[in-house]
Design a protein around this motif. Structure first.
Motif, short mmCIF file in Angstrom:
data_model
loop_
_atom_site.label_atom_id
_atom_site.label_comp_id
_atom_site.label_asym_id
_atom_site.label_seq_id
_atom_site.Cartn_x
_atom_site.Cartn_y
_atom_site.Cartn_z
N GLN A 53 1.77 28.80 -44.57
CA GLN A 53 1.94 30.17 -45.04
C GLN A 53 3.15 30.28 -45.97
O GLN A 53 3.06 30.86 -47.07
CB GLN A 53 2.11 31.10 -43.84
N GLU A 54 4.27 29.71 -45.55
CA GLU A 54 5.50 29.82 -46.34
C GLU A 54 5.43 29.00 -47.63
O GLU A 54 5.80 29.48 -48.70
CB GLU A 54 6.70 29.37 -45.50
N THR A 55 4.95 27.75 -47.52
CA THR A 55 4.89 26.91 -48.72
C THR A 55 3.86 27.44 -49.70
O THR A 55 4.07 27.41 -50.92
CB THR A 55 4.55 25.45 -48.35
N ALA A 103 -1.15 41.36 -48.50
CA ALA A 103 -1.97 41.52 -47.29
C ALA A 103 -2.34 42.99 -47.18
O ALA A 103 -1.46 43.86 -47.16
CB ALA A 103 -1.20 41.06 -46.06
N ALA A 104 -3.64 43.29 -47.12
CA ALA A 104 -4.09 44.68 -47.14
C ALA A 104 -3.57 45.49 -45.96
O ALA A 104 -3.30 46.68 -46.10
CB ALA A 104 -5.62 44.72 -47.16
N SER A 163 4.12 42.30 -46.44
CA SER A 163 4.21 41.02 -45.75
C SER A 163 4.65 39.90 -46.68
O SER A 163 5.40 39.01 -46.30
CB SER A 163 2.85 40.65 -45.14
N PHE A 164 4.19 39.95 -47.94
CA PHE A 164 4.51 38.89 -48.89
C PHE A 164 5.39 39.35 -50.04
O PHE A 164 6.27 38.63 -50.48
CB PHE A 164 3.23 38.29 -49.47
N LEU A 176 12.09 37.25 -42.39
CA LEU A 176 12.11 37.00 -40.95
C LEU A 176 10.82 37.49 -40.30
O LEU A 176 10.22 36.79 -39.48
CB LEU A 176 13.32 37.71 -40.32
N VAL A 177 10.39 38.70 -40.67
CA VAL A 177 9.16 39.25 -40.10
C VAL A 177 7.96 38.37 -40.45
O VAL A 177 7.11 38.09 -39.61
CB VAL A 177 8.92 40.69 -40.60
N ARG A 178 7.90 37.91 -41.72
CA ARG A 178 6.80 37.06 -42.15
C ARG A 178 6.77 35.77 -41.34
O ARG A 178 5.71 35.30 -40.92
CB ARG A 178 6.96 36.75 -43.64
#
Length: 235
Positions: free
Chosen positions: A100-102, A116-117, A122-123, A132-134
Protein backbone atom coordinates in the motif's frame (compact mmCIF):
# COMPACT_ATOMS: atom_id res chain seq x y z
CA UNK A 1 -26.21 22.03 -20.42
CA UNK A 2 -25.78 18.52 -19.03
CA UNK A 3 -23.15 17.76 -21.67
CA UNK A 4 -21.23 20.93 -20.82
CA UNK A 5 -21.33 20.07 -17.11
CA UNK A 6 -20.04 16.57 -17.86
CA UNK A 7 -17.14 17.97 -19.91
CA UNK A 8 -16.21 20.30 -17.05
CA UNK A 9 -15.84 17.39 -14.65
CA UNK A 10 -12.28 16.21 -14.09
CA UNK A 11 -11.46 12.89 -15.81
CA UNK A 12 -10.57 9.93 -13.62
CA UNK A 13 -10.02 6.19 -13.87
CA UNK A 14 -11.99 3.72 -11.78
CA UNK A 15 -10.14 0.67 -10.43
CA UNK A 16 -11.66 -2.44 -8.85
CA UNK A 17 -10.07 -5.57 -7.40
CA UNK A 18 -11.42 -8.86 -6.09
CA UNK A 19 -9.22 -11.15 -4.00
CA UNK A 20 -10.84 -14.46 -4.90
CA UNK A 21 -12.13 -16.11 -8.06
CA UNK A 22 -15.24 -16.89 -6.00
CA UNK A 23 -16.13 -13.18 -6.20
CA UNK A 24 -15.78 -13.03 -9.99
CA UNK A 25 -18.72 -13.47 -12.34
CA UNK A 26 -21.90 -11.90 -13.62
CA UNK A 27 -23.84 -13.14 -10.57
CA UNK A 28 -21.42 -11.65 -8.03
CA UNK A 29 -21.85 -8.22 -6.45
CA UNK A 30 -18.28 -7.26 -5.50
CA UNK A 31 -17.33 -5.39 -8.69
CA UNK A 32 -20.78 -3.77 -9.18
CA UNK A 33 -20.69 -2.62 -5.53
CA UNK A 34 -17.22 -1.14 -5.94
CA UNK A 35 -18.17 0.63 -9.17
CA UNK A 36 -21.33 2.03 -7.61
CA UNK A 37 -19.36 3.52 -4.71
CA UNK A 38 -16.73 4.96 -7.06
CA UNK A 39 -19.37 6.46 -9.37
CA UNK A 40 -21.21 8.01 -6.42
CA UNK A 41 -18.05 9.64 -5.09
CA UNK A 42 -17.01 10.82 -8.56
CA UNK A 43 -20.37 12.51 -9.05
CA UNK A 44 -20.17 14.25 -5.66
CA UNK A 45 -16.56 15.35 -6.09
CA UNK A 46 -16.76 16.62 -9.67
CA UNK A 47 -15.06 13.74 -11.49
CA UNK A 48 -16.18 11.65 -14.44
CA UNK A 49 -14.97 8.08 -14.91
CA UNK A 50 -13.51 7.80 -18.41
CA UNK A 51 -12.20 4.22 -18.10
CA UNK A 52 -12.60 1.20 -15.84
CA UNK A 53 -9.84 -1.28 -15.02
CA UNK A 54 -10.42 -4.47 -13.05
CA UNK A 55 -8.16 -7.02 -11.41
CA UNK A 56 -10.26 -10.14 -10.78
CA UNK A 57 -8.87 -12.77 -8.38
CA UNK A 58 -5.82 -10.65 -7.50
CA UNK A 59 -4.72 -10.65 -3.88
CA UNK A 60 -4.28 -7.41 -1.97
CA UNK A 61 -0.72 -8.46 -1.12
CA UNK A 62 0.30 -8.53 -4.80
CA UNK A 63 2.53 -5.65 -5.92
CA UNK A 64 0.81 -3.23 -8.28
CA UNK A 65 3.37 -3.97 -11.03
CA UNK A 66 2.21 -7.60 -11.14
CA UNK A 67 -1.48 -6.78 -11.59
CA UNK A 68 -2.64 -6.90 -15.23
CA UNK A 69 -5.54 -4.51 -14.68
CA UNK A 70 -3.57 -1.92 -12.75
CA UNK A 71 -0.68 -2.13 -15.21
CA UNK A 72 -3.16 -1.45 -18.02
CA UNK A 73 -4.51 1.54 -16.06
CA UNK A 74 -1.02 3.01 -15.75
CA UNK A 75 -0.44 2.44 -19.46
CA UNK A 76 -3.69 4.24 -20.25
CA UNK A 77 -2.75 7.12 -17.97
CA UNK A 78 0.57 7.50 -19.76
CA UNK A 79 -1.29 7.99 -23.02
CA UNK A 80 -4.34 10.10 -22.14
CA UNK A 81 -3.17 12.52 -19.46
CA UNK A 82 -5.65 11.41 -16.77
CA UNK A 83 -3.97 11.89 -13.39
CA UNK A 84 -6.53 10.47 -10.95
CA UNK A 85 -7.40 6.90 -9.95
CA UNK A 86 -10.40 6.24 -7.71
CA UNK A 87 -10.89 3.03 -5.71
CA UNK A 88 -13.73 2.01 -3.40
CA UNK A 89 -11.53 1.78 -0.29
CA UNK A 90 -7.83 1.82 0.54
CA UNK A 91 -8.06 -1.96 1.00
CA UNK A 92 -9.21 -2.39 -2.60
CA UNK A 93 -5.91 -0.81 -3.64
CA UNK A 94 -3.85 -3.01 -1.31
CA UNK A 95 -4.25 -4.85 1.98
CA UNK A 96 -0.56 -5.37 2.65
CA UNK A 97 0.91 -2.30 4.37
CA UNK A 98 4.19 -2.35 2.45
CA UNK A 99 2.44 -2.77 -0.91
CA UNK A 100 0.00 0.00 0.00
CA UNK A 101 2.71 2.47 1.00
CA UNK A 102 5.16 1.70 -1.81
CA UNK A 103 2.38 1.69 -4.40
CA UNK A 104 1.01 5.00 -3.15
CA UNK A 105 4.46 6.61 -3.16
CA UNK A 106 5.15 5.40 -6.69
CA UNK A 107 1.92 6.93 -7.96
CA UNK A 108 2.62 10.11 -6.05
CA UNK A 109 6.09 10.35 -7.63
CA UNK A 110 4.49 10.07 -11.08
CA UNK A 111 2.02 12.83 -10.31
CA UNK A 112 -0.96 10.47 -10.05
CA UNK A 113 -3.59 11.12 -7.39
CA UNK A 114 -5.08 8.05 -5.69
CA UNK A 115 -8.45 8.52 -3.98
CA UNK A 116 -10.43 6.10 -1.80
CA UNK A 117 -14.14 6.79 -2.29
CA UNK A 118 -15.07 6.00 1.32
CA UNK A 119 -12.32 8.19 2.83
CA UNK A 120 -10.97 10.59 0.18
CA UNK A 121 -8.18 11.82 2.47
CA UNK A 122 -6.75 8.32 2.94
CA UNK A 123 -4.16 8.95 0.23
CA UNK A 124 -4.25 12.59 -0.87
CA UNK A 125 -3.70 14.13 2.58
CA UNK A 126 0.00 13.82 3.40
CA UNK A 127 0.06 15.29 6.90
CA UNK A 128 1.81 13.25 9.64
CA UNK A 129 -1.59 12.33 11.07
CA UNK A 130 -2.91 11.16 7.71
CA UNK A 131 0.22 9.07 7.11
CA UNK A 132 -0.19 7.48 10.54
CA UNK A 133 -3.88 6.75 9.93
CA UNK A 134 -3.09 5.27 6.50
CA UNK A 135 -0.47 2.99 8.03
CA UNK A 136 -2.77 1.95 10.88
CA UNK A 137 -5.63 1.16 8.48
CA UNK A 138 -3.28 -0.89 6.33
CA UNK A 139 -1.94 -2.73 9.37
CA UNK A 140 -5.46 -3.47 10.66
CA UNK A 141 -6.56 -4.79 7.25
CA UNK A 142 -3.44 -6.96 7.05
CA UNK A 143 -4.04 -8.28 10.58
CA UNK A 144 -7.71 -9.00 9.82
CA UNK A 145 -6.80 -10.94 6.68
CA UNK A 146 -4.11 -12.91 8.55
CA UNK A 147 -6.58 -13.79 11.32
CA UNK A 148 -9.14 -15.01 8.78
CA UNK A 149 -6.54 -17.18 7.05
CA UNK A 150 -5.39 -18.57 10.41
CA UNK A 151 -8.97 -19.42 11.44
CA UNK A 152 -9.64 -21.24 8.17
CA UNK A 153 -6.35 -23.12 8.45
CA UNK A 154 -7.21 -24.10 12.02
CA UNK A 155 -10.67 -25.31 11.00
CA UNK A 156 -9.20 -27.45 8.21
CA UNK A 157 -6.61 -28.90 10.58
CA UNK A 158 -9.26 -29.78 13.19
CA UNK A 159 -11.38 -31.47 10.55
CA UNK A 160 -8.34 -33.37 9.27
CA UNK A 161 -7.55 -34.66 12.77
CA UNK A 162 -11.18 -35.64 13.30
CA UNK A 163 -11.80 -37.39 9.98
CA UNK A 164 -8.28 -38.37 8.97
CA UNK A 165 -8.89 -36.92 5.51
CA UNK A 166 -6.96 -34.06 3.98
CA UNK A 167 -9.03 -30.87 3.80
CA UNK A 168 -7.96 -28.26 1.27
CA UNK A 169 -9.05 -24.70 0.68
CA UNK A 170 -10.59 -23.43 -2.54
CA UNK A 171 -8.53 -24.44 -5.57
CA UNK A 172 -7.10 -21.79 -7.85
CA UNK A 173 -8.18 -21.58 -11.48
CA UNK A 174 -4.81 -22.99 -12.52
CA UNK A 175 -5.54 -26.04 -10.33
CA UNK A 176 -9.22 -26.52 -11.17
CA UNK A 177 -9.12 -25.57 -14.89
CA UNK A 178 -5.51 -26.15 -16.03
CA UNK A 179 -6.41 -26.85 -19.67
CA UNK A 180 -8.50 -23.68 -19.98
CA UNK A 181 -5.84 -21.53 -18.29
CA UNK A 182 -3.05 -22.89 -20.49
CA UNK A 183 -4.96 -22.33 -23.74
CA UNK A 184 -6.19 -18.87 -22.66
CA UNK A 185 -2.59 -17.81 -22.10
CA UNK A 186 -1.52 -19.19 -25.48
CA UNK A 187 -4.33 -17.33 -27.24
CA UNK A 188 -3.44 -14.09 -25.45
CA UNK A 189 0.10 -14.29 -26.84
CA UNK A 190 -1.11 -14.42 -30.44
CA UNK A 191 -0.84 -11.44 -32.75
CA UNK A 192 -3.01 -9.47 -33.22
CA UNK A 193 -3.89 -9.59 -29.55
CA UNK A 194 -7.28 -11.16 -28.86
CA UNK A 195 -9.86 -9.59 -26.57
CA UNK A 196 -11.17 -11.46 -23.52
CA UNK A 197 -14.44 -12.26 -25.30
CA UNK A 198 -12.59 -13.50 -28.38
CA UNK A 199 -10.52 -15.80 -26.16
CA UNK A 200 -13.73 -17.09 -24.55
CA UNK A 201 -15.20 -17.83 -28.00
CA UNK A 202 -12.00 -19.57 -29.11
CA UNK A 203 -12.02 -21.73 -25.97
CA UNK A 204 -15.66 -22.65 -26.56
CA UNK A 205 -14.90 -23.64 -30.17
CA UNK A 206 -12.40 -26.14 -28.75
CA UNK A 207 -15.00 -27.50 -26.34
CA UNK A 208 -13.47 -25.76 -23.32
CA UNK A 209 -16.45 -24.35 -21.44
CA UNK A 210 -17.56 -23.93 -17.84
CA UNK A 211 -17.88 -26.96 -15.61
CA UNK A 212 -21.01 -27.62 -13.56
CA UNK A 213 -20.92 -26.17 -10.06
CA UNK A 214 -22.99 -26.67 -6.96
CA UNK A 215 -26.64 -25.72 -7.27
CA UNK A 216 -28.91 -24.96 -10.20
CA UNK A 217 -27.37 -21.53 -10.85
CA UNK A 218 -24.16 -23.08 -12.23
CA UNK A 219 -25.22 -25.76 -14.72
CA UNK A 220 -21.98 -25.54 -16.71
CA UNK A 221 -21.43 -26.10 -20.42
CA UNK A 222 -21.46 -22.41 -21.37
CA UNK A 223 -18.61 -20.16 -22.60
CA UNK A 224 -16.50 -18.49 -19.93
CA UNK A 225 -17.30 -14.87 -19.16
CA UNK A 226 -14.76 -12.13 -19.92
CA UNK A 227 -14.14 -11.80 -16.18
CA UNK A 228 -13.40 -15.53 -15.90
CA UNK A 229 -10.93 -15.30 -18.81
CA UNK A 230 -9.23 -12.34 -17.11
CA UNK A 231 -8.88 -14.45 -13.97
CA UNK A 232 -7.28 -17.24 -16.01
CA UNK A 233 -4.71 -14.83 -17.43
CA UNK A 234 -3.94 -13.56 -13.93
CA UNK A 235 -3.80 -17.06 -12.37
Amino acid sequence: MAGQEKRQRKPAIGYTRTSSAANVGDDKDSVPRQRKAIEAYAKRAGYRIVSWFDDPAVKGEDAIDTRPGFAAALERIAGNGVRTIIVETANRFARDLIVQETGFKRLQAEGITLIAADKPDSFVDDTPTAVLVRQILGAVAQFDKAMTVAKLRGARERKRRKTGARVEGRKTLAESHPEAVAMARQLREQSPRMSLREISAALASEGIVTKPGKGKKRPGGVPYTASAVASMLAA
